[in-house]
Design a protein around this motif. Structure first.
Motif, PDB file in Angstrom:
ATOM      1  N   PHE A  69       0.859  -1.185   0.000  1.00  0.00           N
ATOM      2  CA  PHE A  69       0.000   0.000   0.000  1.00  0.00           C
ATOM      3  C   PHE A  69       0.895   1.234   0.000  1.00  0.00           C
ATOM      4  O   PHE A  69       1.820   1.340   0.821  1.00  0.00           O
ATOM      5  N   LEU A  70       0.616   2.144  -0.918  1.00  0.00           N
ATOM      6  CA  LEU A  70       1.379   3.381  -1.044  1.00  0.00           C
ATOM      7  C   LEU A  70       0.534   4.537  -0.540  1.00  0.00           C
ATOM      8  O   LEU A  70      -0.577   4.770  -1.037  1.00  0.00           O
ATOM      9  N   TYR A  71       1.053   5.259   0.438  1.00  0.00           N
ATOM     10  CA  TYR A  71       0.333   6.385   1.026  1.00  0.00           C
ATOM     11  C   TYR A  71       1.081   7.691   0.756  1.00  0.00           C
ATOM     12  O   TYR A  71       2.310   7.705   0.650  1.00  0.00           O
ATOM     13  N   GLY A  72       0.352   8.767   0.695  1.00  0.00           N
ATOM     14  CA  GLY A  72       0.972  10.079   0.523  1.00  0.00           C
ATOM     15  C   GLY A  72      -0.005  11.040  -0.112  1.00  0.00           C
ATOM     16  O   GLY A  72      -1.018  10.642  -0.691  1.00  0.00           O
ATOM     17  N   LYS A  73       0.290  12.314   0.004  1.00  0.00           N
ATOM     18  CA  LYS A  73      -0.593  13.325  -0.558  1.00  0.00           C
ATOM     19  C   LYS A  73      -0.618  13.241  -2.078  1.00  0.00           C
ATOM     20  O   LYS A  73       0.261  12.642  -2.704  1.00  0.00           O
ATOM     21  N   THR A  74      -1.636  13.866  -2.659  1.00  0.00           N
ATOM     22  CA  THR A  74      -1.766  13.910  -4.115  1.00  0.00           C
ATOM     23  C   THR A  74      -0.525  14.554  -4.729  1.00  0.00           C
ATOM     24  O   THR A  74       0.015  15.523  -4.199  1.00  0.00           O
ATOM     25  N   GLY A  75      -0.088  13.993  -5.866  1.00  0.00           N
ATOM     26  CA  GLY A  75       1.028  14.584  -6.584  1.00  0.00           C
ATOM     27  C   GLY A  75       2.397  14.256  -6.034  1.00  0.00           C
ATOM     28  O   GLY A  75       3.370  14.966  -6.303  1.00  0.00           O
ATOM     29  N   THR A  76       2.508  13.167  -5.256  1.00  0.00           N
ATOM     30  CA  THR A  76       3.815  12.798  -4.694  1.00  0.00           C
ATOM     31  C   THR A  76       4.438  11.601  -5.420  1.00  0.00           C
ATOM     32  O   THR A  76       5.410  11.026  -4.934  1.00  0.00           O
ATOM     33  N   GLY A  77       3.864  11.203  -6.552  1.00  0.00           N
ATOM     34  CA  GLY A  77       4.497  10.176  -7.381  1.00  0.00           C
ATOM     35  C   GLY A  77       4.082   8.749  -7.109  1.00  0.00           C
ATOM     36  O   GLY A  77       4.700   7.814  -7.626  1.00  0.00           O
ATOM     37  N   PHE A 222       4.888   8.165   0.908  1.00  0.00           N
ATOM     38  CA  PHE A 222       5.525   9.116   0.002  1.00  0.00           C
ATOM     39  C   PHE A 222       5.392  10.519   0.593  1.00  0.00           C
ATOM     40  O   PHE A 222       4.284  11.046   0.688  1.00  0.00           O
ATOM     41  N   THR A 223       6.497  11.091   0.989  1.00  0.00           N
ATOM     42  CA  THR A 223       6.467  12.447   1.544  1.00  0.00           C
ATOM     43  C   THR A 223       6.381  13.473   0.409  1.00  0.00           C
ATOM     44  O   THR A 223       6.772  13.184  -0.726  1.00  0.00           O
ATOM     45  N   PRO A 224       5.881  14.679   0.704  1.00  0.00           N
ATOM     46  CA  PRO A 224       5.816  15.717  -0.340  1.00  0.00           C
ATOM     47  C   PRO A 224       7.208  16.037  -0.887  1.00  0.00           C
ATOM     48  O   PRO A 224       8.209  15.921  -0.178  1.00  0.00           O
ATOM     49  N   TYR A 225       7.262  16.427  -2.151  1.00  0.00           N
ATOM     50  CA  TYR A 225       8.533  16.805  -2.768  1.00  0.00           C
ATOM     51  C   TYR A 225       9.044  18.115  -2.165  1.00  0.00           C
ATOM     52  O   TYR A 225       8.265  19.023  -1.866  1.00  0.00           O
ATOM     53  N   ASP A 226      10.366  18.220  -2.022  1.00  0.00           N
ATOM     54  CA  ASP A 226      10.946  19.501  -1.606  1.00  0.00           C
ATOM     55  C   ASP A 226      11.239  20.338  -2.856  1.00  0.00           C
ATOM     56  O   ASP A 226      11.032  19.891  -3.988  1.00  0.00           O
ATOM     57  N   SER A 227      11.726  21.556  -2.644  1.00  0.00           N
ATOM     58  CA  SER A 227      11.912  22.481  -3.770  1.00  0.00           C
ATOM     59  C   SER A 227      12.950  21.965  -4.771  1.00  0.00           C
ATOM     60  O   SER A 227      12.806  22.163  -5.980  1.00  0.00           O
ATOM     61  N   ASP A 264       3.357  19.202  -4.193  1.00  0.00           N
ATOM     62  CA  ASP A 264       2.587  18.430  -5.172  1.00  0.00           C
ATOM     63  C   ASP A 264       3.149  18.680  -6.568  1.00  0.00           C
ATOM     64  O   ASP A 264       3.090  19.799  -7.081  1.00  0.00           O
ATOM     65  N   ALA A 265       3.678  17.634  -7.194  1.00  0.00           N
ATOM     66  CA  ALA A 265       4.294  17.781  -8.517  1.00  0.00           C
ATOM     67  C   ALA A 265       3.258  18.162  -9.572  1.00  0.00           C
ATOM     68  O   ALA A 265       3.535  18.945 -10.477  1.00  0.00           O
ATOM     69  N   ARG A 266       2.044  17.582  -9.457  1.00  0.00           N
ATOM     70  CA  ARG A 266       1.010  17.911 -10.444  1.00  0.00           C
ATOM     71  C   ARG A 266       0.666  19.395 -10.402  1.00  0.00           C
ATOM     72  O   ARG A 266       0.502  20.045 -11.435  1.00  0.00           O
ATOM     73  N   LYS A 267       0.529  19.924  -9.192  1.00  0.00           N
ATOM     74  CA  LYS A 267       0.180  21.341  -9.071  1.00  0.00           C
ATOM     75  C   LYS A 267       1.328  22.228  -9.541  1.00  0.00           C
ATOM     76  O   LYS A 267       1.095  23.300 -10.108  1.00  0.00           O
ATOM     77  N   ALA A 268       2.555  21.789  -9.306  1.00  0.00           N
ATOM     78  CA  ALA A 268       3.713  22.566  -9.772  1.00  0.00           C
ATOM     79  C   ALA A 268       3.719  22.646 -11.296  1.00  0.00           C
ATOM     80  O   ALA A 268       3.958  23.704 -11.891  1.00  0.00           O
ATOM     81  N   ILE A 269       3.425  21.517 -11.944  1.00  0.00           N
ATOM     82  CA  ILE A 269       3.405  21.492 -13.410  1.00  0.00           C
ATOM     83  C   ILE A 269       2.199  22.270 -13.942  1.00  0.00           C
ATOM     84  O   ILE A 269       2.275  22.963 -14.957  1.00  0.00           O
ATOM     85  N   ASN A 270       1.081  22.178 -13.231  1.00  0.00           N
ATOM     86  CA  ASN A 270      -0.102  22.963 -13.601  1.00  0.00           C
ATOM     87  C   ASN A 270       0.196  24.450 -13.548  1.00  0.00           C
ATOM     88  O   ASN A 270      -0.211  25.219 -14.425  1.00  0.00           O
ATOM     89  N   LEU A 271       0.899  24.861 -12.482  1.00  0.00           N
ATOM     90  CA  LEU A 271       1.278  26.266 -12.350  1.00  0.00           C
ATOM     91  C   LEU A 271       2.171  26.684 -13.510  1.00  0.00           C
ATOM     92  O   LEU A 271       2.023  27.782 -14.060  1.00  0.00           O
ATOM     93  N   LEU A 272       3.077  25.806 -13.895  1.00  0.00           N
ATOM     94  CA  LEU A 272       3.963  26.104 -15.016  1.00  0.00           C
ATOM     95  C   LEU A 272       3.157  26.298 -16.308  1.00  0.00           C
ATOM     96  O   LEU A 272       3.430  27.211 -17.095  1.00  0.00           O
ATOM     97  N   ARG A 273       2.156  25.448 -16.505  1.00  0.00           N
ATOM     98  CA  ARG A 273       1.322  25.562 -17.714  1.00  0.00           C
ATOM     99  C   ARG A 273       0.536  26.870 -17.714  1.00  0.00           C
ATOM    100  O   ARG A 273       0.483  27.586 -18.718  1.00  0.00           O
TER     101      ARG A 273
END
Length: 426
Positions: A69-77, A222-227, A264-273
């Motif tokens: 089982f993989l746990y972690g916030k959305t967008g953590t891979g 899965f912990t959140p990504y750092d900068s 959240d990697a998804r939100k980071a990429i969304n922001l880039l778009r």
């Protein structure tokens, strides 16, 4: 109507919206939410992939894999790593003449036992090979199970069933059926490995003890990504832009903002778009930090606005209570009693009926489900007992700006910390 107000003026005012913008994107597909990057672009998840691969590794020789089982916030891979690990295991198994099947089920859509088993057998079946047809409707749950066991034994030595957003699955009977299929003699030789994915780290606590005993799963968090990791993830999508248009400063700012707020990697990429779209609409030659900040604000307003469109007046009032407190107290975490007091003031101003504490609690839980709030029980220290804390996950000023466009709630006053205030003097 004057000439200025006529069709020519309207066409002139709208002209920019319908004309081609300057070149910014060369391959915008790379910024889509559904885009799956090359394995080489998986950043900062080597340890998680290694641990998951270790759990699934017995499948390479046709033995029973462990459940995971993989746990972690959305967008953590989590989903990305699950796809990568199961694909690599299947490739390695093929070298040993071991056939491995893979089914990736979205439990937010296939959220009942019948839907989940039907989706699984449809994903694993090949009618040309098995001669089995699996209809969308018309069969009962037991019939779909019979087809699943038949397909698994006909086609595979091992099968991985990846259950994404497993917390949305109604009940755990499906997990029992999969995990005990061999023991219950439902399968003759095929083994099944379950990979559950959830952003609810306490999901396991909801499971029946029999299910827990049957699963014996390994847990990975899965912990959140750092900068730094987010910066690498963003850099892996640079081919989405024309060469030289995205500045290093803009990349660093996207990563920094995302790491600071959610990781959240998804939100980071969304922001880039969104940033690129804003720069394109302005005909900019380069994407700057200013574009990043303005795009972030616009994107958040759009997202919050979309959430509020379908919300009832009472739902809005409960959220506005938390936002009110956050703007006045300059913090984002409050006790239920504080939120309820602010809610009563807002209802009085807006002419709404004041609901009970229990009903307001239910409405706040709905905002938690939408990931606008985070609610957790905490101890208050000796003789104070435990209580709920409500933490606002969104920027209160962004939510306020959306409420400002609402006729019913614009200019509403409220009381916080014995100080009565209004939107206009925040």
């Amino acid at each position: 109507m004057t000439a200025q107000d006529g069709p020519t003026a309207n066409a002139s005012a709208l002209g920019d919206a319908f004309s081609a913008h300057g070149r910014v994107f060369s391959n915008k597909e790379l910024l889509n939410v559904g885009y799956v990057p090359n394995p080489s672009a998986i950043v900062a998840r080597n340890d998680e992939i290694r641990r998951l691969a270790t759990a699934l590794n017995p499948a390479i020789t046709g033995d029973n894999p462990s459940n995971a089982f993989l746990y972690g916030k959305t967008g953590t891979g989590k989903s990305l790593c699950a796809r990568y690990a199961t694909n690599r295991i299947a490739e390695a198994a093929a070298d040993n003449d071991v056939s491995v099947g893979k089914a990736h089920i979205d439990c937010s859509q296939e959220n009942t036992e019948t839907r989940a088993v039907r989706a699984t057998v449809r994903a694993l079946n090949d009618p040309d090979e098995t001669g089995i047809t699996v209809p969308e409707t018309g069969y009962g749950r037991s019939r779909y199970y019979s087809l699943l066991w038949e397909v698994l034994d006909d086609r595979f030595d091992v099968a991985f069933v990846v259950l994404d957003e497993i917390d949305c699955l109604d009940g755990a009977d499906y997990l029992m059926q999969l995990s005990r299929a061999t023991e219950a003699k439902k399968l003759r030789h095929c083994s099944v490995g379950i990979v559950g994915i959830s952003n609810k780290i306490k999901y396991r606590d909801r499971l029946d003890e029999r299910v827990k005993s049957s699963l014996q799963e390994r847990e990975l968090v899965f912990t959140p990504y750092d900068s730094d990791a987010l910066r690498e993830i963003i850099r892996s999508r640079l081919d989405a832009f024309d060469e030289g248009i995205l500045t290093d400063e803009a990349v660093a700012e996207c990563a920094s903002l995302a790491a600071e707020e959610h990781g959240d990697a998804r939100k980071a990429i969304n922001l880039l778009r969104h940033t690129g779209e804003l720069a394109a609409s302005e005909g900019a030659d380069t994407i700057t930090v200013d574009h990043v900040h303005r795009a972030k604000n616009l994107a958040e307003q759009d997202r919050v606005g979309a959430l509020l469109v379908g919300a009832t007046a009472q739902q809005k009032a409960t959220l506005l209570a938390v936002v009110s407190l956050a703007l006045v107290e300059k913090t984002r975490t409050f006790k239920t009693s504080e939120v309820y007091s602010a809610y009563e003031d807002i209802c009085a101003e807006a002419g709404l009926e004041v609901l009970s504490n229990r009903r307001v609690h239910d409405l706040l839980r709905e905002w938690e489900f939408l990931e606008v709030l985070e609610i957790e029980r905490t101890g208050g220290g000796r003789a104070q007992g435990s209580y709920l804390q409500h933490r606002l996950l969104e920027d209160p000023s962004v939510i306020r700006s959306v409420f400002d466009r609402s006729d019913r709630f614009a200019g509403i006053g409220f009381t916080a910390g014995n100080v009565t205030t209004t939107w206009s003097n925040i």
